[in-house]
Design a protein around this motif. Structure first.
Motif, PDB file in Angstrom:
ATOM      1  N   GLU A  10       0.810  -1.215   0.000  1.00 57.59           N
ATOM      2  CA  GLU A  10       0.000   0.000   0.000  1.00 57.59           C
ATOM      3  C   GLU A  10       0.852   1.279   0.000  1.00 57.59           C
ATOM      4  OE1 GLU A  10      -2.574  -0.391   3.347  1.00 57.59           O
ATOM      5  OE2 GLU A  10      -3.924  -1.783   2.326  1.00 57.59           O
ATOM      6  N   ALA A  12       2.663   4.463  -1.155  1.00 55.38           N
ATOM      7  CA  ALA A  12       2.553   5.416  -2.258  1.00 55.38           C
ATOM      8  C   ALA A  12       3.954   5.661  -2.825  1.00 55.38           C
ATOM      9  CB  ALA A  12       1.935   6.717  -1.770  1.00 55.38           C
ATOM     10  N   ASN A  65      -0.432   3.541  -7.861  1.00 58.44           N
ATOM     11  CA  ASN A  65       0.029   3.962  -6.533  1.00 58.44           C
ATOM     12  C   ASN A  65       1.051   5.089  -6.624  1.00 58.44           C
ATOM     13  OD1 ASN A  65       2.034   2.293  -7.604  1.00 58.44           O
ATOM     14  ND2 ASN A  65       2.736   1.634  -5.572  1.00 58.44           N
TER      15      ASN A  65
END
Length: 270
Positions: A10, A12, A65
């Motif tokens: 997850e 970024a 992402n």
């Protein structure tokens, strides 16, 4: 409480693109700020050749992402066409140094001027009502030039070996700040602020951006160069007795701003 850097599915991903790229300090500094804020993100250096920029930009939009990226030399102008929206700062500079995903749009901004002038202000110099000489009218220089005027300089002289680029910036700035901008030279006499926005000083054999033998102790001298830590221009200015800001001052002032823009905790404002 300090946070450790988190890297997982997850995370970024924020690229910083440049050529060369080895001189940049942003990846570590901005990633550390994100970790300290408890934000799951990291800034990663990406070294691409100028001819490869269009191909890289065509791919980055598909990286889900990747909420944004940073552009450094020589890609600040080349990334303009990629942006679907620009701040007034970016339009005036003709360049971007940060691009933020906003829904289906990519918003480009030019924050170099804010960082540069915030760094100068932190050293106690106020450009309002003063005369300024700026050498270099590329992406960073254009943003710095406009910010000097936004902060109330009485006059701004611009010098660049590329006279066409210099004159185009003079025209853009005089349209917004009538009669405040003219062409300059490497002669720093008569200016309160002498500012370098070129890479001159990064290499040992670089010429100095201004005639340092003409500097006087009452002038403030600033530089964008971060490596070496004390660029030749700053060393010469300090030897004369000038107050100074090296590139590290600009970097420190801009790091938190860039990190907060990338994280989305600070809105992009003109």
């Amino acid at each position: 409480m300090a946070h450790e850097l988190t890297i997982n599915g997850e995370t970024a991903f924020f690229p910083i693109i440049g050529h060369p790229i080895g001189q940049v300090k942003s990846p570590e500094a901005l990633s550390r700020i994100m970790a300290e804020r408890g934000f799951n993100g990291m800034v990663v250096p990406i070294h691409i050749l100028p001819d490869a920029l269009p191909g890289w930009l065509s791919q980055v939009a598909s990286v889900q992402n990747c909420p944004g990226f940073i552009a450094t030399v020589p890609f600040k102008t080349g990334c303009l066409a990629f942006c679907t929206r620009l701040t007034r700062r970016a339009e005036a500079a003709g360049a971007v140094n940060i691009v933020i995903r906003s829904g289906d749009d990519w918003l480009g901004d030019a924050t170099d001027g804010l960082g540069y002038m915030d760094g100068i202000a932190a050293e106690g110099f106020d450009v309002a009502g003063k005369r300024a000489l700026l050498v270099g009218t590329g992406g960073a220089g254009s943003a710095i030039a406009r910010e000097i005027l936004v902060r109330g300089a009485a006059e701004l002289a611009l010098h660049d070996i590329d006279s066409n680029r210099r004159d185009a910036l003079i025209d853009r700035l005089n349209a917004e700040f009538p009669g405040k901008v003219r062409s300059g030279s490497t002669d720093p006499r008569g200016f309160d602020l002498v500012a370098n926005a070129t890479p001159l000083g990064m290499r040992e054999d670089d010429p100095l951006p201004v005639q340092v033998d003409l500097l006087t102790a009452d002038q403030f001298v600033s530089d964008v160069v971060t490596r070496p830590a004390v660029p030749p221009l700053i060393a010469a200015a300090r030897a004369t007795g000038c107050a100074t800001m090296s590139g590290s001052g600009m970097f420190a002032a801009q790091a938190v701003l860039l990190a907060e823009l990338l994280m989305g905790v600070r809105p992009v404002e003109d």
